[in-house]
Design an enzyme around this catalytic site. Structure first.
Site, mmCIF file in Angstrom:
data_model
loop_
_atom_site.group_PDB
_atom_site.id
_atom_site.type_symbol
_atom_site.label_atom_id
_atom_site.label_comp_id
_atom_site.label_asym_id
_atom_site.label_seq_id
_atom_site.Cartn_x
_atom_site.Cartn_y
_atom_site.Cartn_z
ATOM 1 N N GLY A 26 -7.689 -10.257 4.495
ATOM 2 C CA GLY A 26 -7.365 -9.956 3.097
ATOM 3 C C GLY A 26 -8.553 -10.344 2.238
ATOM 4 N N GLY A 37 -11.292 -5.618 6.939
ATOM 5 C CA GLY A 37 -10.880 -4.235 6.730
ATOM 6 C C GLY A 37 -11.765 -3.556 5.699
ATOM 7 N N CYS A 92 5.979 -0.661 7.657
ATOM 8 C CA CYS A 92 6.398 0.746 7.644
ATOM 9 C C CYS A 92 7.768 0.874 6.970
ATOM 10 C CB CYS A 92 6.480 1.226 9.091
ATOM 11 S SG CYS A 92 6.812 2.978 9.260
ATOM 12 N N ILE A 146 -2.890 -10.917 5.913
ATOM 13 C CA ILE A 146 -1.814 -10.146 5.322
ATOM 14 C C ILE A 146 -2.130 -8.644 5.334
ATOM 15 C CG2 ILE A 146 -1.012 -11.961 3.755
ATOM 16 C CD1 ILE A 146 -2.658 -10.646 1.500
ATOM 17 N N THR A 184 -1.533 -5.098 2.937
ATOM 18 C CA THR A 184 -1.910 -4.908 1.529
ATOM 19 C C THR A 184 -0.809 -5.361 0.563
ATOM 20 O OG1 THR A 184 -1.117 -2.641 1.681
ATOM 21 C CG2 THR A 184 -3.473 -2.990 2.015
ATOM 22 N N LEU A 224 0.652 5.746 6.325
ATOM 23 C CA LEU A 224 0.689 5.729 7.800
ATOM 24 C C LEU A 224 0.601 7.135 8.402
ATOM 25 C CD1 LEU A 224 3.339 2.906 8.472
ATOM 26 C CD2 LEU A 224 0.853 2.752 8.637
#
Ligand SMILES: Cc1cc2nc3c(=O)[nH]c(=O)nc-3n(C[C@H](O)[C@H](O)[C@H](O)COP(=O)(O)O)c2cc1C
Length: 281
Positions: free
Chosen positions: A222, A244, A109, A170, A172, A52
């Site tokens: 995903g 993604g 996070c 989802i 990762t 992040l």
């Protein structure tokens, strides 16, 4: 910039292949992220340990939002916090920003109150973070879940209970890779998150279970790489599908996917995209 890159950038802006865009997660304070290497390709997916890395929400508002504003589609801001209260503070800071169409809480996070474990592993913390964000904004609120839990339906239910309008899943899946010669971990952070085709069955199961058990719209992601993948995510219960890792290889992949999806829906004798949602149930 190469001519090909320039042409790609122009193509992306002329006919942006997505219905919405989610930039990388921002946090209340800047984060340096994890030590390199941060990316490693695996047999059927990508391992990342970005950690992040971002320049914090103040810089996001000052520097990034003006650049995101001309996007031809709604921008969904992704926020995360090292403390539960950060979710409320970040949501409050973005509430008045017209450039932001909706907010997504990234609960993957590391949380200092949970000794560095992700907030989204804990149903009560997930509920609290959602409540704080809900109190701070009237914007459409999405909670993005981590699959690294025993019972993802329980976490999704906590987010809905806290006031989420939608859940996305989802994020990762925990993983690691060893260097084939040194036999030491490849990633600087040792472990990372796996994405891409390898995690599609994990994601499909999560979308199926959450959408079957809860009355909440689900954004599925995903390993979506083809129109067939998108078709299956919607059949499993996703109202919308996100891409993604496949966009790294081809940033325009979603354009081909969207037109092909329409053809596949017809081929299955299904009247509309809406009718496709949840047919696997
Ligand atoms: C390099 C990389 C960076 C990512 N950064 C974020 C992030 O900042 N916030 C977030 O919620 N998810 C992040 N993700 C997770 C993706 O949004 C997505 O949930 C996950 O990769 C599964 O989808 P995919 O297989 O289509 O990539 C990242 C994934 C990758 C590969």
């Amino acid at each position: 910039m190469l001519a090909a890159d320039k042409a790609l950038e122009e193509d992306l802006f002329v006919s942006f292949p997505f219905a919405a865009y989610i930039p990388k997660t921002v946090t209340l304070k800047p984060r340096a992220g994890n030590p390199p290497p941060r990316l490693q390709e695996t047999a059927a997916g990508l391992l990342n340990s970005i950690g992040l890395a971002n320049h914090g929400i103040e810089a996001f508002i000052r520097d990034d939002l003006p650049r995101l504003e001309p996007m031809p589609v709604p921008v969904i801001a992704s926020i995360a916090g090292e403390r539960t209260e950060d979710y409320g503070r970040c949501a409050a800071m973005l509430d008045s920003r017209a450039e932001v169409a909706a907010l997504e809480l990234n609960v993957s996070c590391p949380n200092v109150e949970l000794d560095g474990r992700a907030l989204g592993l804990d149903p009560e913390k997930t509920r609290q973070a959602t409540v704080l964000a809900r109190q701070a904004t009237s914007k459409f609120l999405i909670v993005k879940l981590t699959p690294n839990v025993t019972d993802i339906v329980e976490i999704a239910a906590a987010a809905v209970d806290g006031g989420a309008d939608c859940v996305s899943l989802i994020n990762t899946v925990h993983g690691m890779a060893l260097d084939r010669f040194s036999l030491k971990p490849v990633l600087g952070h040792v472990t990372g998150g796996l994405s891409g085709p390898a995690i599609k069955p994990v994601a499909l199961r999560a979308v199926f279970l959450v959408s079957r058990e809860l009355d909440v719209p689900v954004i599925g992601m995903g390993g979506v790489t083809t129109a067939q993948d998108a078709l299956e995510f919607m059949a499993a219960g996703a109202t919308a599908v996100a891409v993604g890792t496949a966009s790294f290889r081809d940033p325009l992949v979603a354009a081909a996917m969207a037109s092909e999806l329409g053809r596949l829906i017809k081929e299955h004798g299904i009247g509309s995209a809406g009718e496709l949602i949840g047919v696997a149930h």
